[in-house]
Design a protein around this motif. Structure first.
Motif, short mmCIF file in Angstrom:
data_model
loop_
_atom_site.label_atom_id
_atom_site.label_comp_id
_atom_site.label_asym_id
_atom_site.label_seq_id
_atom_site.Cartn_x
_atom_site.Cartn_y
_atom_site.Cartn_z
N UNK A 173 22.54 60.93 38.52
CA UNK A 173 22.93 60.02 39.60
C UNK A 173 24.12 60.62 40.34
N UNK A 174 24.19 60.33 41.62
CA UNK A 174 25.30 60.83 42.44
C UNK A 174 26.32 59.75 42.76
N UNK A 175 25.93 58.48 42.56
CA UNK A 175 26.79 57.38 42.96
C UNK A 175 26.27 56.10 42.28
N UNK A 176 27.15 55.19 41.94
CA UNK A 176 26.73 53.94 41.31
C UNK A 176 27.42 52.75 41.96
N UNK A 177 26.72 51.63 41.92
CA UNK A 177 27.18 50.36 42.47
C UNK A 177 26.94 49.31 41.37
N UNK A 178 28.00 48.63 40.96
CA UNK A 178 27.88 47.62 39.91
C UNK A 178 28.50 46.33 40.41
N UNK A 179 27.74 45.25 40.31
CA UNK A 179 28.18 43.93 40.78
C UNK A 179 28.26 42.99 39.59
N UNK A 180 29.45 42.42 39.34
CA UNK A 180 29.65 41.45 38.27
C UNK A 180 29.91 40.08 38.88
N UNK A 181 29.11 39.09 38.51
CA UNK A 181 29.31 37.71 38.93
C UNK A 181 29.50 36.87 37.68
N UNK A 182 30.57 36.09 37.63
CA UNK A 182 30.86 35.28 36.47
C UNK A 182 29.98 34.04 36.44
N UNK A 183 29.45 33.73 35.27
CA UNK A 183 28.67 32.52 35.06
C UNK A 183 29.60 31.32 35.24
N UNK A 184 29.23 30.34 36.08
CA UNK A 184 30.14 29.22 36.30
C UNK A 184 30.36 28.34 35.07
N UNK A 210 16.36 40.70 44.12
CA UNK A 210 15.79 41.43 43.00
C UNK A 210 15.85 42.92 43.32
N UNK A 211 16.40 43.71 42.42
CA UNK A 211 16.53 45.14 42.64
C UNK A 211 15.56 45.90 41.77
N UNK A 212 15.05 46.97 42.27
CA UNK A 212 14.17 47.86 41.54
C UNK A 212 14.40 49.26 42.09
N UNK A 213 13.64 50.23 41.71
CA UNK A 213 13.86 51.57 42.23
C UNK A 213 12.97 51.79 43.45
N UNK A 214 13.43 52.65 44.33
CA UNK A 214 12.68 52.94 45.54
C UNK A 214 11.51 53.86 45.20
N UNK A 272 12.98 59.36 44.15
CA UNK A 272 13.34 58.01 44.59
C UNK A 272 14.79 58.03 45.06
N UNK A 273 15.20 57.00 45.77
CA UNK A 273 16.57 56.93 46.27
C UNK A 273 17.52 56.31 45.25
N UNK A 274 17.06 55.30 44.53
CA UNK A 274 17.93 54.62 43.58
C UNK A 274 17.11 53.95 42.49
N UNK A 275 17.78 53.65 41.39
CA UNK A 275 17.24 52.83 40.31
C UNK A 275 18.20 51.66 40.15
#
Length: 175
Positions: free
Chosen positions: A53-64, A155-159, A83-86
């Motif tokens: 991988x060349x770059x990563x994006x991580x999103x954390x959302x707290x459970x209310x 919903x995310x998946x790989x390209x 593919x572009x991303x997983x």
């Protein structure tokens, strides 16, 4: 009577130590909330080849309903792969200072226990299993506490590959 006070003191000490550990976990979870971007050293194995991988994006959302857990997304971008991303939906928990991240689509867990976390920087080591660990270095790029945060729950998946055919999902691995 003296024994009674000793037992009460021990019980109070035990309760306080449990509540302080919980407070620390809540602080860590609160600091995690938001979007982090950078390099995680992830690799994927697909069709007999390894891709970095060349770059990563991580999103954390707290459970209310829980101050020490939540959900989010983990996206790894690739420049030399078909593919572009997983991407994965993730579920995460903080327990006794250890961050546990479950990748929903791929059905595996990563652990982060040796890290430095501030409001702007998240750096440390991720543990895949007993034999495999890797370093990561992420920067905080957005937060629900900032006005410009975008809550995207898609919903995310790989390209797929350029010809539109991707017979199987690439498998993330660590070498």
């Amino acid at each position: 009577m003296k024994k009674f006070y000793q037992y009460c003191s021990l019980a109070l000490l035990a309760i306080m130590s449990l509540s302080l550990a919980s407070c620390e976990d809540e602080y860590i979870a609160s600091s995690l909330e938001g979007t982090w971007e950078g390099y995680t050293h992830m690799q994927s194995y697909y069709n007999g080849r390894y891709y970095n991988s060349t770059y990563s994006y991580v999103d954390f959302t707290t459970d209310p309903f829980s101050f020490t857990s939540g959900y989010g997304h983990w996206v790894d971008y690739y420049s030399n792969a078909p593919w572009d991303y997983i991407a994965n939906n993730i579920e995460w928990h903080v327990r006794n200072g250890v961050i546990e991240i479950y990748f929903v689509e791929d059905n595996y867990i990563l652990y982060i226990s040796d890290y430095r976390l501030t409001d702007r920087h998240f750096k440390g080591r991720v543990y895949w299993d007993e034999a495999t660990d890797f370093e990561f270095d992420l920067v905080h790029t957005s937060s629900p506490r900032w006005d410009d945060y975008d809550y995207g729950y898609g919903y995310y998946y790989y390209a797929p590959s350029p010809n539109g055919k991707a017979p199987e999902r690439p498998q993330r691995v660590l070498k």
